[in-house]
Write a protein that holds these residues in place. Sequence first.
Motif, PDB file in Angstrom:
ATOM      1  N   ASN A   3      14.349   6.828   2.418  1.00  0.00           N
ATOM      2  CA  ASN A   3      13.784   7.660   1.365  1.00  0.00           C
ATOM      3  C   ASN A   3      13.626   6.886   0.064  1.00  0.00           C
ATOM      4  O   ASN A   3      12.642   7.082  -0.658  1.00  0.00           O
ATOM      5  N   TYR A  52       3.082   9.674   4.336  1.00  0.00           N
ATOM      6  CA  TYR A  52       3.535  10.565   3.265  1.00  0.00           C
ATOM      7  C   TYR A  52       2.375  11.436   2.775  1.00  0.00           C
ATOM      8  O   TYR A  52       2.534  12.648   2.590  1.00  0.00           O
ATOM      9  N   GLU A  54      -0.244  12.378   4.415  1.00  0.00           N
ATOM     10  CA  GLU A  54      -0.604  13.337   5.459  1.00  0.00           C
ATOM     11  C   GLU A  54       0.396  14.473   5.584  1.00  0.00           C
ATOM     12  O   GLU A  54       0.026  15.573   5.994  1.00  0.00           O
ATOM     13  N   THR A  55       1.654  14.229   5.227  1.00  0.00           N
ATOM     14  CA  THR A  55       2.676  15.263   5.372  1.00  0.00           C
ATOM     15  C   THR A  55       2.973  16.008   4.074  1.00  0.00           C
ATOM     16  O   THR A  55       3.458  17.130   4.104  1.00  0.00           O
ATOM     17  N   ASP A  56       2.686  15.391   2.921  1.00  0.00           N
ATOM     18  CA  ASP A  56       2.983  16.020   1.634  1.00  0.00           C
ATOM     19  C   ASP A  56       2.038  15.474   0.579  1.00  0.00           C
ATOM     20  O   ASP A  56       1.050  16.107   0.242  1.00  0.00           O
ATOM     21  N   SER A  58       2.386  15.196  -2.547  1.00  0.00           N
ATOM     22  CA  SER A  58       2.398  15.907  -3.829  1.00  0.00           C
ATOM     23  C   SER A  58       2.796  15.048  -5.020  1.00  0.00           C
ATOM     24  O   SER A  58       2.414  15.365  -6.148  1.00  0.00           O
ATOM     25  N   GLU A  59       3.536  13.985  -4.798  1.00  0.00           N
ATOM     26  CA  GLU A  59       3.983  13.151  -5.909  1.00  0.00           C
ATOM     27  C   GLU A  59       2.984  12.053  -6.271  1.00  0.00           C
ATOM     28  O   GLU A  59       3.165  11.344  -7.259  1.00  0.00           O
ATOM     29  N   ARG A  65      -3.856   9.277  -4.545  1.00  0.00           N
ATOM     30  CA  ARG A  65      -4.091  10.083  -3.351  1.00  0.00           C
ATOM     31  C   ARG A  65      -5.423   9.704  -2.697  1.00  0.00           C
ATOM     32  O   ARG A  65      -5.492   9.500  -1.492  1.00  0.00           O
TER      33      ARG A  65
END
Length: 71
Positions: A3, A52, A54-56, A58-59, A65
């Motif tokens: 992480n 990341y 593809e799964t979220d 958001s950050e 992006r």
Amino acid sequence: MGNHQLTSLIKMANQIAENNTHIGDETAEAEMVANHLTKFWARSMKAQIKEYLETDGSELLPIARQAVASI
């Protein structure tokens, strides 16, 4: 990668995006970021940031992006 490594990749992608916001054209800025990631990031780094996104995602900043989506 753990992480902490993903957090570092997100931070780096956002920094690269922030450093390329001077153009004023979001598409061109995203292309510059994508080119940087393609040239300088290891395959494993690109794979993890794409996963990341593809799964979220958001950050990630909008330009980051777009860049990650295009690599």
